[in-house]
Design an enzyme around this catalytic site. Structure first.
Site, PDB file in Angstrom:
ATOM      1  N   GLU A   1       7.113  -7.794  -1.606  1.00 19.29           N
ATOM      2  CA  GLU A   1       7.441  -8.982  -2.413  1.00 19.29           C
ATOM      3  C   GLU A   1       8.354  -9.993  -1.720  1.00 19.29           C
ATOM      4  OE1 GLU A   1       8.941  -7.461  -6.143  1.00 19.29           O
ATOM      5  OE2 GLU A   1       7.073  -6.430  -6.604  1.00 19.29           O
TER       6      GLU A   1
ATOM      7  N   GLU B   1      -1.028  -0.846  -6.850  1.00 22.85           N
ATOM      8  CA  GLU B   1      -0.253  -0.601  -8.083  1.00 22.85           C
ATOM      9  C   GLU B   1      -1.039  -1.003  -9.330  1.00 22.85           C
ATOM     10  OE1 GLU B   1       3.749  -2.223  -7.884  1.00 22.85           O
ATOM     11  OE2 GLU B   1       3.955  -1.725  -5.771  1.00 22.85           O
TER      12      GLU B   1
HETATM   13  C1  XIL Z   1       8.870  -0.107 -10.937  1.00 21.46           C
HETATM   14  C2  XIL Z   1       8.883   1.321 -11.459  1.00 21.46           C
HETATM   15  O1  XIL Z   1       7.620   1.640 -11.974  1.00 21.46           O
HETATM   16  C3  XIL Z   1       9.935   1.476 -12.522  1.00 21.46           C
HETATM   17  O2  XIL Z   1      10.073   2.847 -12.896  1.00 21.46           O
HETATM   18  C4  XIL Z   1      11.279   0.949 -12.026  1.00 21.46           C
HETATM   19  O3  XIL Z   1      12.212   0.982 -13.077  1.00 21.46           O
HETATM   20  C5  XIL Z   1      11.146  -0.467 -11.514  1.00 21.46           C
HETATM   21  O4  XIL Z   1      10.135  -0.521 -10.511  1.00 21.46           O
HETATM   22  N1  XIL Z   1       6.348  -3.654  -8.218  1.00 21.46           N
HETATM   23  C6  XIL Z   1       6.710  -2.629  -7.363  1.00 21.46           C
HETATM   24  C7  XIL Z   1       7.164  -1.325  -7.908  1.00 21.46           C
HETATM   25  O5  XIL Z   1       6.539  -2.768  -6.141  1.00 21.46           O
HETATM   26  O6  XIL Z   1       8.106  -0.701  -7.090  1.00 21.46           O
HETATM   27  C8  XIL Z   1       7.725  -1.482  -9.314  1.00 21.46           C
HETATM   28  O7  XIL Z   1       7.990  -0.181  -9.831  1.00 21.46           O
HETATM   29  C9  XIL Z   1       6.748  -2.237 -10.182  1.00 21.46           C
HETATM   30  C10 XIL Z   1       6.498  -3.631  -9.644  1.00 21.46           C
END
Ligand code: XIL
Length: 362
Positions: free
Chosen positions: A154, A271
């Protein structure tokens, strides 16, 4: 103790009957994906994977690759300047190995979930050595065991003051845009066998803001490749949302993936999930809407042969960050992942299997 259903499910997964043979268990997603030349897997929640045997059994059955959801982020893995906490990720790596699945790392450089000591300690003078030291230590610990690493997560956030669209982070402040080159070079040295990935979100829909972000991401990737920075793949987070679903255009996604593949990069969907806030409460209707989002998206994405893996951000509605992040106004539990809260396969599971099968059929 394994309950009977879990035991039968995990036993079925080990049975020798070929997929599709009479009496064979219906093949898991990892088998559908493998037939299409893909890996399928999911983000693993550390606590539940230790304590919830049904979750662990279903995870082992469905997934060919695991990514720790949180425990490899800077804060959890490097809580003090001189202290690393590898135990949770070691447990997950061990679970993956015992269940013949690959594991990928998430994530080394990110502006979120950083340890509080970083803001207090890191300065212009020492930023490079802290960044390189972290990458060397964490990647070094898992050297030779990781399929791939989200080295930087990101980094792009257009709309600010910078013409390159780079997000303001401590690393950008201290080191300038070169922080990305530094991170990927350190990563390539620390584990030459791992596929090095740049991962980002908000790139899925045909909306002006997302079009601008796609352009900024492509610009970043192009620059890295031109400077011969060791970058091997792009990770598309693919956090889909029912609210935006009418803005999905397969050709927009196909064009974006085409440009990334044109840079010589592999692509991973890292994701995938589909927020269901704006869908009706009725389970059947909601599941249909979510499944349609999965299928439309994957069908477009899988057309690109540079795509090598699909991971969902969680496996079951029992454990998903969207339960907090994207709560429904009616209070109904979210239904955003391939398995429901009782580990039953939902229409989203079927949609994924169909999309994988379609790619396998060519
Ligand atoms: C999220 C997790 O799922 C949560 O448990 C945590 O509280 C916050 O992060 N993008 C990403 C992930 O790259 O690392 C994030 O994961 C979701 C958005």
């Amino acid at each position: 103790m394994l309950n009977r259903r879990t035991f039968l499910k995990s036993a079925a997964c080990l049975a020798a009957a070929p997929p599709g043979a009479p009496g064979a268990a219906p093949p898991p997603l990892r088998a559908h994906a493998a037939a299409a030349g893909l890996l399928y897997g999911a983000a693993a929640a550390y606590g539940p994977l230790q304590n919830d045997t049904a979750y662990a059994a279903n995870f082992a059955e469905e997934c060919g690759i695991l990514v720790p959801e949180n425990v490899l982020k800077w804060g959890p893995v490097h809580p003090e300047p001189e202290r690393y906490n590898f135990a949770p990720a070691d447990f997950l790596a061990d679970f993956a190995r015992k269940n013949q699945m690959k594991i990928r790392g998430h994530t080394l450089v990110w502006h979120n979930q950083l340890a509080p000591w970083v803001a207090a300690t890191v300065s212009k003078e020492n930023a490079r050595s802290h960044l390189e030291g972290h990458i060397r230590a964490v990647m070094g610990h898992f050297k030779g065991r990781m399929h791939s690493w989200d080295v930087v997560n990101e980094a792009v956030s257009p709309g600010g003051q910078r013409s390159d669209g780079l997000r303001k982070t401590p690393w950008l402040d201290h080191l300038g845009p070169e922080y990305l080159d530094i991170a990927y070079s350190a990563a390539a040295e620390a584990d030459p066998g791992a596929l090095l990935v740049y991962n980002d979100y908000g790139l899925d829909y045909d909306e002006p803001g997302q079009e601008a972000k796609r352009a900024a991401v492509l610009n970043l990737l192009r620059g890295l490749k031109q400077r011969a920075v060791p970058l091997h793949a792009f990770g598309m987070q693919a956090h889909l949302s029912a609210r935006q679903r009418t803005h999905f255009r397969p050709e927009t996604l196909r064009r974006f993936f085409g440009e990334i593949a044109g840079l010589g990069l592999k692509i991973l969907i890292t994701e995938l999930d589909a927020a269901d806030q704006s869908l009706p409460e009725d389970n059947a209707e909601r599941d249909r809407g979510v499944a349609e989002m999965y299928e439309n998206y994957l069908t477009a994405a899988l057309a690109n042969q540079a795509l090598i893996a699909v991971l969902t951000w969680g496996l079951t509605d029992k454990y998903t960050w969207l339960a907090n992040q994207n709560k429904r106004a009616d209070g109904a539990p979210v239904r955003v992942l391939p398995l429901d809260r009782d580990f039953q396969r939902k229409p989203a599971w079927q949609a994924m299997a169909r999309a994988f099968d379609a790619r396998a059929a060519g």
